[in-house]
Motif scaffolding. Structure first.
Motif, short mmCIF file in Angstrom:
data_model
loop_
_atom_site.label_atom_id
_atom_site.label_comp_id
_atom_site.label_asym_id
_atom_site.label_seq_id
_atom_site.Cartn_x
_atom_site.Cartn_y
_atom_site.Cartn_z
N VAL A 73 40.08 5.18 61.29
CA VAL A 73 39.04 4.98 62.30
C VAL A 73 39.43 3.87 63.27
O VAL A 73 39.30 4.02 64.48
N THR A 74 39.91 2.76 62.74
CA THR A 74 40.12 1.56 63.55
C THR A 74 41.56 1.36 64.00
O THR A 74 41.83 0.49 64.83
N GLU A 159 32.92 5.92 52.52
CA GLU A 159 31.70 5.76 53.30
C GLU A 159 31.78 4.65 54.36
O GLU A 159 31.27 4.83 55.48
N PRO A 160 32.39 3.49 54.07
CA PRO A 160 32.49 2.49 55.13
C PRO A 160 33.20 3.01 56.37
O PRO A 160 32.79 2.69 57.50
N ALA A 161 34.25 3.81 56.20
CA ALA A 161 34.96 4.38 57.36
C ALA A 161 34.06 5.34 58.12
O ALA A 161 34.07 5.38 59.36
N LEU A 213 35.13 12.50 64.30
CA LEU A 213 35.89 11.99 63.16
C LEU A 213 34.96 11.67 62.00
O LEU A 213 35.31 11.92 60.83
N ALA A 214 33.78 11.13 62.30
CA ALA A 214 32.81 10.84 61.23
C ALA A 214 32.46 12.12 60.47
O ALA A 214 32.38 12.11 59.22
N ALA A 409 37.50 17.81 65.69
CA ALA A 409 37.72 17.10 64.44
C ALA A 409 37.99 15.61 64.64
O ALA A 409 37.88 14.82 63.70
N GLY A 410 38.40 15.20 65.85
CA GLY A 410 38.45 13.79 66.19
C GLY A 410 39.65 13.00 65.69
O GLY A 410 39.60 11.77 65.68
N PHE A 411 40.75 13.67 65.29
CA PHE A 411 41.93 12.92 64.88
C PHE A 411 43.18 13.52 65.51
O PHE A 411 43.22 14.70 65.87
#
Length: 568
Positions: A73-74, A159-161, A213-214, A409-411
């Motif tokens: 994510v980051t 879950e944090p991601a 992505l989420a 899908a965001g990646f």
């Protein structure tokens, strides 16, 4: 994967959403210390979530999975789920091993796929766009690690991601700069504008929200690896391939497997060094360099002297010549492990090294040359209070890989097919020739230089380290080991020290700016070396176990990036 029911997933999501997200702190510019655990990564949010998992009772493997997904994510330039990598581990009980989740060539791949009708390499075809992508391995690798070693529920780790992808994070200056570098390439290979394309460019502090992505990460949370390699995410990957001329199929995705392998291990004085076996070249190359170094008195030559740099370059050239011919995916190619790690072979290989003149590479070996890998990778090191240790290097190859984002899908997808010898016997776009051992074959893993490494002393955990840097990864890890074990530097000094690099071809020594003064450079040139000066080499992340059992975490703060070490 023993899946947890959806109701439990939702409960975890609610509990985690109710808690404060791990807050990255301003990175210190000195080592971190901790008695109960340590995390060192290339991104503040990733380090923070790894530390949070350790504090919640997770082990080093739990923390590694959480860090890896947070990096997706980051730190999408290198840490995203469209790529793969390698993990070397040591358990608290002393078990050592490795996990190979390197990407594989799709079933439709073939050795001449990047050549034109005349047999010439088509410039850029293996480096950018849909056809450059191998089958991703990260999600399968993280599931394998969790099933064997995880102690917390998988949902708690990912879950944090998900929350950060959903709610957004502030872009660092480094990430903004890299995103802005590739705006034209993003536009060139994507069917529609993507999230990372921004008119006017990205600025430090901009909020990046990644809802697609989420959702992709939620499908992994709810379905494990099957939630990536089958179902909606797989459909989106295959649709992207079909729209852009790629060749990854549903069958390729469903067939992907990560592989557990024994480490390459070698003794050096009182230390035992464990590193990554093929499909990485790192472990064998580092072992050869350390065994070769044992035959010379490096301590008396001094640290970063012209003599030491000359001798290291001579050793490196011979090791990289071996890499060119003898190393590839050991599931496809008969790698001569015993020969390459035989001290007698190495001593004979190095017997003609002269301290008065450079050995031209043409005299070391003629034939194939290894493929130079891209520099854009990321590494993290983790230990927990019980003594479990994880050294993990991951990549999509170039920054943002193929530059292709999977629509919906965001990646980003990797461009790891470029790490094969695109045309054995034919020069590639760098004017280099690849070896048969690393020729393209369906299902094969492309050769890498990634070198996650763990060192023991007296049978106890001593050091966990690794770095990005493409073909310089091997030589960077080697120099940190020599700095620490031979030259007597402390760990922060060993990491921060200027580095050099040499390989079989091109016949050049690469030096970091400031490694040698003009007189030192002139001394190397007088020996027959050609020099190349560049701004930086590598970005090491390392952890040392101290004599009292506590840990010292060292991030590389002297080179560009957002590395941070934190312990507790």
């Amino acid at each position: 994967m023993n899946l947890i029911r959806t109701s439990v997933f939702v409960l975890f999501a609610l509990l985690l959403a109710a808690c404060a997200s791990p807050e990255p702190q301003e990175p210190p510019r000195s080592p971190a210390f901790g008695a109960n655990g340590m995390v060192v990564s290339a991104n503040p949010e990733a380090t923070a979530v790894g530390l949070q998992i350790l504090q919640e009772g997770g082990n080093a493997f739990d923390a590694a999975i959480a860090v890896k997904y947070m990096l997706s994510v980051t730190y999408p330039i290198a840490g995203n789920i469209g790529g793969g990598g390698f993990m070397v581990y040591r358990t608290a009980a002393g078990e050592v091993g490795s996990l190979d989740f390197r990407e594989t060539a799709p079933a439709a791949a073939h050795r001449d796929m990047y050549l034109d009708e005349e047999g010439n390499l088509i410039d850029g075809l293996s480096r950018i766009g849909h056809l450059s992508a191998g089958v991703p391995g990260t999600v399968a690798g993280m599931e394998e690690a969790w099933e064997r070693f995880g102690s917390l529920p998988f949902a708690q780790l990912i879950e944090p991601a998900i929350q950060v992808a959903e709610n957004g994070h502030r872009v660092t200056a480094f990430n903004a700069e890299q995103s802005n570098r590739f705006q034209d390439e993003f536009a060139e290979v994507n069917r529609a504008p993507i999230l990372f394309m921004k008119e006017g460019g990205w600025q430090e502090g901009d909020l990046l929200v990644q809802p697609e992505l989420a959702e992709t990460l939620r499908r992994i949370r709810d379905g494990g690896a099957a939630g990536f390699y089958t179902g909606e995410t797989a459909d989106l990957i295959v649709a992207e391939m079909q729209a852009g001329g790629g060749i990854i199929t549903h069958e390729d995705l469903a067939a992907y497997r990560a592989v557990w392998r024994p480490t390459v291990s070698v003794d050096f004085g009182d230390y035992r060094i464990h590193s990554m076996p093929p499909s990485s070249s790192g472990g064998i190359a580092i072992a050869q360099l350390m065994l070769g170094s044992a035959d010379f008195d490096f301590a008396s030559l001094g640290h970063l002297t012209p003599e030491t740099i000359h001798l290291m370059a001579e050793l490196m050239r011979r090791v990289y010549a071996d890499r060119a011919t003898h190393l590839g995916d050991s599931d496809f190619f008969d790698v001569p492990f015993e020969m390459l790690l035989d001290p007698a072979y190495i001593s004979a290989r190095n017997a003609d090294i002269s301290m008065s003149a450079a050995t031209p590479s043409s005299l070391i070996k003629e034939g194939e040359v290894e493929r130079i890998e891209s520099f854009e990778t990321t590494h993290f090191s983790i230990v927990d209070g019980a003594g479990n240790a994880v050294s993990l290097t991951t990549t999509v190859n170039s920054f943002f890989g193929s530059k292709v984002m999977v629509q919906g899908a965001g990646f980003f997808l990797n461009n790891e097919m470029d790490d094969f010898a695109a045309a054995p016997g034919v020069p590639n776009q760098f004017g280099l020739v690849g070896g048969e051992a690393n020729a393209i074959e369906p299902g094969k893993r492309m050769l890498s230089s990634m070198s996650p490494t763990i060192v023991e002393r007296g049978g106890e955990l001593f050091l966990v380290l690794g770095t990005p840097g493409g073909s310089t990864i091997i030589t960077n890890v080697y120099q940190v080991l020599m700095n620490l074990l031979v030259h007597g530097l402390d760990l922060q000094q060993a990491v921060d020290a200027k580095k050099m690099h040499a390989q079989w071809l091109p016949d050049v020594i690469t030096l970091e700016e400031g490694a040698l003064d003009e007189a030192g450079q002139a001394a190397l040139e007088a020996l027959g070396h050609e020099l190349r000066i560049i701004p930086q080499i590598g970005r090491m992340q390392a952890i040392q176990r101290l004599g009292d059992g506590s840990f010292k975490g060292v991030a590389d703060y002297t080179r560009t990036g957002d590395s941070v070490a934190r312990g507790f």
